[in-house]
Scaffold this active site. Structure first.
Site, mmCIF file in Angstrom:
data_model
loop_
_atom_site.group_PDB
_atom_site.id
_atom_site.type_symbol
_atom_site.label_atom_id
_atom_site.label_comp_id
_atom_site.label_asym_id
_atom_site.label_seq_id
_atom_site.Cartn_x
_atom_site.Cartn_y
_atom_site.Cartn_z
ATOM 1 N N HIS A 1 -3.081 7.761 6.408
ATOM 2 C CA HIS A 1 -3.306 6.526 6.111
ATOM 3 C C HIS A 1 -4.805 5.861 6.254
ATOM 4 O O HIS A 1 -5.461 5.490 5.408
ATOM 5 C CB HIS A 1 -2.384 5.527 6.311
ATOM 6 C CG HIS A 1 -2.184 4.257 5.685
ATOM 7 N ND1 HIS A 1 -2.318 4.279 4.230
ATOM 8 C CD2 HIS A 1 -2.401 2.855 5.919
ATOM 9 C CE1 HIS A 1 -2.212 2.884 3.793
ATOM 10 N NE2 HIS A 1 -2.384 2.107 4.942
ATOM 11 N N HIS B 1 -10.099 2.054 0.131
ATOM 12 C CA HIS B 1 -8.619 1.729 0.363
ATOM 13 C C HIS B 1 -8.119 1.248 -1.077
ATOM 14 O O HIS B 1 -8.316 -0.016 -1.409
ATOM 15 C CB HIS B 1 -8.268 0.985 1.561
ATOM 16 C CG HIS B 1 -6.727 0.692 1.693
ATOM 17 N ND1 HIS B 1 -5.859 1.417 0.857
ATOM 18 C CD2 HIS B 1 -6.155 0.028 2.801
ATOM 19 C CE1 HIS B 1 -4.574 1.198 1.324
ATOM 20 N NE2 HIS B 1 -4.680 0.391 2.528
ATOM 21 N N CYS C 1 0.654 -1.248 -0.027
ATOM 22 C CA CYS C 1 -0.076 0.029 -0.090
ATOM 23 C C CYS C 1 0.699 1.192 -0.148
ATOM 24 O O CYS C 1 0.226 2.430 -0.055
ATOM 25 C CB CYS C 1 -0.926 -0.019 1.365
ATOM 26 S SG CYS C 1 -2.021 -1.378 1.163
#
Length: 400
Positions: free
Chosen positions: A294, A329, A161
């Protein structure tokens, strides 16, 4: 003296829409793009996700690609974002001898198609173009091939990520070292059954729209999309008369290696990258006007990221929010998509709020942002992207 890195173009595709204008409208109007899954063939269509609202056939038609050609969805999401970035940066005006690099972050690669044909491949030893495109690097090559011979250096970055955030950081290093004149950096990711099933097995998918930084948060909504920026040194941009839309003023990467999927309990990795990125930008913590967190909505990430912010900023944590409830996400694409959202916030002087927040996390001394109106000019945004294995990256995006 460190060379300034300008952003001269940006392109984005997300669940909020195709292009910067569509994404900006949704962010300002606080409209989430997270919906039940529509296009992915999965048994988990009841799960909410930030799916791009266009089929593969529709994307092919828009791009002029015959539907018979073997194009994976990640590439189909990336190409419009790269096109938008190139057009804004006036790449067509560059001299043919200009060295233009393409750095693309991705993790799923062509899994969306490979998983459809894998059983046939195993049982019948059948050759299939989509099996050949399963590799992550094949996606980057497919993007580059679409644009002909424009790119002189092509590379893929795979750090889960934090992949596309690392692509931006590596792009800045290519420019400062003189190995490229212009860098197109970012990342893409599409949903796949393997993708959804993997996160579902980890028991970290929220059955509702996610609630980052909420006491009662229950996990992630997956997303898909792409974001790419055009980077060049300030000197190079000024010489060709292109207007910058912002600066990549700081970046840092660290790996706390605490656990395959979790941050360390005290958020050491997140703290180190935030501290070092601010320092790399030549700033102090007081200079940061907003933190694009995040903020995945998992119990571990949101607690430890908040503790890391408290360690760096003390009792003066700046406005902080996660945009994951807007886009889902987007995993490998998150770093570049959210860097572009940060640039939009600086350009239009608003702050993306933390949707669906109700109750603060007791261990935190702050509440996530719910008011989009900044209390001071927005000049410097710290944007975090944390990957599995503790590969953590923070970027600082700044006004010119």
């Amino acid at each position: 003296m460190k060379k300034e890195i300008y952003v001269t173009g940006a392109g984005i595709v997300s669940a909020l829409g195709l292009g910067k204008d569509a994404n900006l409208r949704a962010l300002i109007n606080q409209q989430s793009g997270v919906r039940p899954i529509q296009f992915l063939e999965t048994a988990h269509r009841d799960l909410p996700a930030g799916e791009v609202k266009h089929s593969n056939d529709a994307l092919c038609e828009q791009l002029g690609i015959p539907p018979t050609e073997a194009f994976i969805r990640s590439s189909l999401l990336a190409i419009p974002a790269v096109q938008e970035a190139l057009e804004q940066a006036r790449i067509g005006d560059l001299a043919p001898t200009t060295r233009v690099a393409l750095l693309s972050g991705i993790t799923v690669g062509g899994m969306d198609k490979a998983e459809q044909y894998y059983d046939d491949f195993l049982q019948n030893n059948s050759r299939n173009a989509y099996i050949e495109l399963n590799d992550c690097g094949a996606c980057t090559e497919q993007i580059a091939d679409f644009f002909g011979s424009r790119f002189t250096l092509v590379s893929t970055i795979v750090t889960a990520c934090s992949s596309s955030a690392n692509a931006l950081m590596q792009g800045a290093e290519l420019l400062r070292s003189g190995r490229a004149d212009v860098v197109v950096a970012g990342g893409c990711e599409c949903l796949s059954r393997y993708h959804v099933n993997g996160f579902n097995t980890l028991k970290i998918l929220d059955p509702d729209v996610c609630r980052p930084f909420d006491r009662d948060r229950a996990g992630i909504n997956l997303g898909e999309g792409a974001g790419y920026v055009v980077l060049e040194t300030a000197e190079h941009a000024r010489a060709r008369g292109v207007r910058p839309i912002g600066r990549l003023s700081g970046a840092a990467n660290a790996c706390d290696a605490y656990h395959p999927t979790a941050s360390s309990p005290d958020g050491l990795g997140p703290y180190l990258v935030m501290q070092q990125a601010v320092q790399d930008a030549g700033l102090t913590p007081d200079d940061i006007d907003y933190i694009n967190a995040h903020g995945t909505g998992t119990p571990n990430n949101d607690l430890t990221e908040g503790l890391a912010a408290m360690r760096l900023f003390g009792d003066r944590v700046p406005p902080i929010a996660s945009v994951k409830a807007y886009t889902g996400h987007t995993t490998s694409a998150a770093g570049s998509i959210e860097a572009i959202i940060a640039l939009l916030a600086i350009e239009h002087q608003f702050l993306p709020v933390n949707l669906y927040f109700r109750n603060p996390i007791p261990e935190h001394n702050f509440r996530p942002l719910t008011d989009p109106q900044p209390t001071r000019p927005v000049r410097h945004i710290l944007s975090n992207s944390f990957g599995f294995g503790g590969n953590d990256t923070a970027l600082v995006l700044s006004a010119v």
